[in-house]
Scaffold this active site. Sequence first.
Site: not given
Length: 544
Positions: A209, A466
């Site tokens: 990320s 994610h």
Amino acid sequence: MNYVGLGLIIVLSCLWLGSNASDTDDPLLVQLPQGKLRGRDNGSYYSYESIPYAEPPTGDLRFEAPEPYKQKWSDIFDATKTPVACLQWDQFTPGANKLVGEEDCLTVSVYKPKNSKRNSFPVVAHIHGGAFMFGAAWQNGHENVMREGKFILVKISYRLGPLGFVSTGDRDLPGNYGLKDQRLALKWIKQNIASFGGEPQNVLLVGHSAGGASVHLQMLREDFGQLARAAFSFSGNALDPWVIQKGARGRAFELGRNVGCESAEDSTSLKKCLKSKPASELVTAVRKFLIFSYVPFAPFSPVLEPSDAPDAIITQDPRDVIKSGKFGQVPWAVSYVTEDGGYNAALLLKERKSGIVIDDLNERWLELAPYLLFYRDTKTKKDMDDYSRKIKQEYIGNQRFDIESYSELQRLFTDILFKNSTQESLDLHRKYGKSPAYAYVYDNPAEKGIAQVLANRTDYDFGTVHGDDYFLIFENFVRDVEMRPDEQIISRNFINMLADFASSDNGSLKYGECDFKDNVGSEKFQLLAIYIDGCQNRQHVEFP
């Protein structure tokens, strides 16, 4: 001959040699330029935590490039303490007060496997994620990688939020202090990791990320190859729209107004005033930038620095840097998961007394979309409204925003915030890069992940969201369930992949039985698909 004197010399010599031999033989004691430190024996691995690599970024050093740690230790340094989080307004801390961490936080933590068959190990340096706003080195675990015993792991702490990224866009307050922390930590690793049994010539930089975007930004420095052999960006890269943002100067002065620096007329006076404020007050002011929940999730993030900024990390658009070819020409891999945008969208499915949050979008889409999707500082009001209507029509059509249309909204978030920019980055690297560029897409939903936590519900199938891949390598608190048998295999494959990448002489990359295909010079995108029971190389004109 004075036998008494000779005997005394022999005894003292033996004592001296014995004491030094015990230091040498004790794997918990490590000699650094600052002195000795003592780590901890954790059974299958050794840990050396909270080692300072920079002077505390407090007082006059707040909002400055980090300075290398200079202090000498008169006693053995205690490297058994869990690293503190850098001061932050944390999205995942429950309750109204989300203030977590300390301003004095610039440390690295080293984890070394016990492996009698090896004298040295390749090194994986890890940059944690958290939208440049929150997160901590300790939040990503190391038990999985230490169990495999393939490499030394180094976790890096760096400044976050306004303390790490506030910027007025000039040399007085240029920003990117958190990125500069990361770079100094990489230099520390290069200079010191051999003392822990690490191979300084075999360093792989990884992150997820915002950590993945940080990896890519570090790589855009032309001398990056002096610090690392290769780089891996998981679900984050320099072109993601939430990474390098515009409007930072306005937010810097808004921060000043929020903490009593409204009289500051220029960058110099603003910086002086902000330095005088308690760090906790500056970080708590983050909540005034949030329009609801934790949106926008990255009000303070990397910026383009002026060319005369001290120790500037990046002064040009990353696209232009890659096109110039003047960046770290090392093997690079990038990835995404099929529903990466679930991290950003899932909170919209959270239930309240007045209904589900997503209901608000029906009346407030034009207002909220620019904050949710990070184009509020790049378009005029009319252009923002036009674009908001366009993407709603493209993905949602005439449907209402509700749980029935959520999957389309999640796909919109995935495309705009992750997938499209991953494709663009890879496209630039395949055209202008000289070293291998690899990519994978992961599709294998976890039973519990970040989407379920943010939405506070388990009755919806979010897909592969994610972190569902990355948390199989580095455990995370959002995933508090045991790995399934298929995930255990995937976890080992990922860990072996990183170990091999860190020491590969030719920059090759392999997952399980699948060799990654290089994208440099390829007409089509070479994308490795990783799923529940295997992997497959696929070619695409555009990412699926």
